[in-house]
Write a protein that holds these residues in place. Structure first.
Motif, PDB file in Angstrom:
ATOM      1  N   MET A 286       0.317  -0.993  -0.080  1.00  0.00           N
ATOM      2  CA  MET A 286       0.414   0.256  -0.055  1.00  0.00           C
ATOM      3  C   MET A 286       1.102   1.012  -0.113  1.00  0.00           C
ATOM      4  SD  MET A 286      -3.330  -1.174   2.461  1.00  0.00           S
ATOM      5  CE  MET A 286      -4.784  -0.415   2.379  1.00  0.00           C
ATOM      6  N   ARG A 287       2.072   1.031   0.988  1.00  0.00           N
ATOM      7  CA  ARG A 287       2.771   1.975   0.559  1.00  0.00           C
ATOM      8  C   ARG A 287       3.041   3.016  -0.629  1.00  0.00           C
ATOM      9  NH1 ARG A 287       4.715   5.012   5.123  1.00  0.00           N
ATOM     10  NH2 ARG A 287       6.880   5.028   3.952  1.00  0.00           N
ATOM     11  N   ILE A 288       4.034   1.254  -1.568  1.00  0.00           N
ATOM     12  CA  ILE A 288       4.572   1.893  -3.160  1.00  0.00           C
ATOM     13  C   ILE A 288       3.205   2.198  -4.086  1.00  0.00           C
ATOM     14  CG2 ILE A 288       5.285   0.042  -5.063  1.00  0.00           C
ATOM     15  CD1 ILE A 288       6.196  -1.757  -2.956  1.00  0.00           C
ATOM     16  N   ILE A 289       2.079   1.763  -3.663  1.00  0.00           N
ATOM     17  CA  ILE A 289       1.047   2.473  -4.429  1.00  0.00           C
ATOM     18  C   ILE A 289       0.435   4.053  -4.261  1.00  0.00           C
ATOM     19  CG2 ILE A 289      -1.715   1.939  -4.411  1.00  0.00           C
ATOM     20  CD1 ILE A 289      -1.315  -0.838  -3.649  1.00  0.00           C
ATOM     21  N   THR A 290       1.081   4.184  -2.619  1.00  0.00           N
ATOM     22  CA  THR A 290       0.727   5.545  -2.342  1.00  0.00           C
ATOM     23  C   THR A 290       2.021   6.504  -2.904  1.00  0.00           C
ATOM     24  OG1 THR A 290       1.313   5.377  -0.087  1.00  0.00           O
ATOM     25  CG2 THR A 290      -1.530   4.871  -0.912  1.00  0.00           C
ATOM     26  N   GLY A 291       2.985   5.971  -3.271  1.00  0.00           N
ATOM     27  CA  GLY A 291       4.050   6.637  -3.831  1.00  0.00           C
ATOM     28  C   GLY A 291       5.145   7.231  -2.547  1.00  0.00           C
TER      29      GLY A 291
END
Length: 303
Positions: free
Chosen positions: A44-49
């Motif tokens: 989720m942190r990767i998805i949100t940059g």
């Protein structure tokens, strides 16, 4: 829509996310499940940059998060409800968010109403909020830009049963209006109620994904015979796996067609034969992630 393709992330020798791919579609709630340390939050942190990917891509409506102009008007994010300025009031936090993204200040009262925070509660400093109130404020902040996509990590933490019911209704209505929701939670019962699609991750890899109906569909067969002992002997002789049911029948790990032929060949009169019962989400989750669980029962001292 959220599209994750062949996403990987490594920290030294530790692989946190390993070739993960899934889609979160508009109008649907996608439940993102896995044991602690399975890779949910990293994904989720990767998805949100917030965390760079080692390999693969994660896009929202075809664009990487950091390339979306004014992203909060497209994507609402809540990853940590405690990460809010404790010295500001709830209303101040929402006003600052509205001004930052160019939303009208009237949106503040609308967001407060959506999460059922009163004006009196909104005037308190966040340090005086309960965890449940911080969750509500975090969801209000995620909604302030009227986004098309919501990404929420454990949003039900700290909510009482009434609060969980409220959150479930809010997210269901949001999806029914065409929004896409990616929801991580350890409250499996709530996910089972609200989710349309499920993505299960363990040790950084996807172990199952699909619609809730597909993943929780019944398997095998349920059978009862007029002569229980005769039926049990026939099943045992056939070599199929089966176990007792409380109603006097058997749950058999084979299709009803195969079980019916076994009974016919053995001359057993059947009083019930049907497809297996649907699995509960907790049972499915534990079965799929049993090799990735951190907490395993100790057998030390057991004879």
């Amino acid at each position: 829509m959220i599209e994750v393709k062949n996403l990987s992330k490594r920290y030294g020798d530790f692989v946190a996310v390993d070739d993960v791919s899934f889609t979160c579609k508009p109008g649907r709630v996608t439940g993102f499940l896995g044991p602690n340390g399975a890779g949910k939050s990293t994904t989720m942190r990767i998805i949100t940059g917030l965390t760079p990917a080692g390999a693969g891509t994660a896009t929202i409506n075809g664009v990487a998060y950091h390339d979306i102009p004014n992203p909060s008007t497209h994507v609402g994010v809540l990853l940590d409800a405690s990460a809010q300025h404790a010295g500001r009031t709830g209303a101040e936090i929402l006003r600052l968010s509205a001004m930052t993204i160019g939303a009208p200040l009237s949106r503040v009262d609308e967001a407060l109403a959506m999460v059922s925070l009163t004006q009196e509660e909104a005037s308190r400093r966040v340090r005086n909020y309960s965890l449940g109130m911080r969750q509500r404020l975090g969801i209000a902040n995620a909604l302030i830009g009227d986004p098309q996509v919501l990404i929420l990590d454990e949003p039900a933490n700290g909510l009482d049963p009434a609060g969980i019911h409220w959150m479930r209704t809010l997210l269901r209505e949001y999806a029914d209006r065409g929004g896409a929701v990616l929801l991580s939670s350890h409250l499996l019962h709530e996910i089972e109620i609200i989710a349309d699609d499920l993505v299960v991750i363990g040790h950084g890899r996807i172990v199952a994904q699909g619609t809730k109906e597909e993943l929780l569909a019944g398997t095998g067969a349920v059978v009862r015979g007029a002569d229980r002992n005769h039926l049990g002997t026939a099943l045992q002789a056939s070599g199929v796996a089966f176990h007792d049911r409380q109603d006097g029948g058997f749950a058999v790990e084979q299709t009803p067609e195969v079980v019916g032929k076994i009974a016919l060949d053995a001359g057993v009169h059947l009083v019930e034969l049907r497809g297996g019962d649907g699995a509960r989400l907790e049972e499915m989750f534990l079965q799929l992630t049993q090799q990735t669980q951190r907490e395993q029962p100790s057998t030390q001292g057991v004879q």
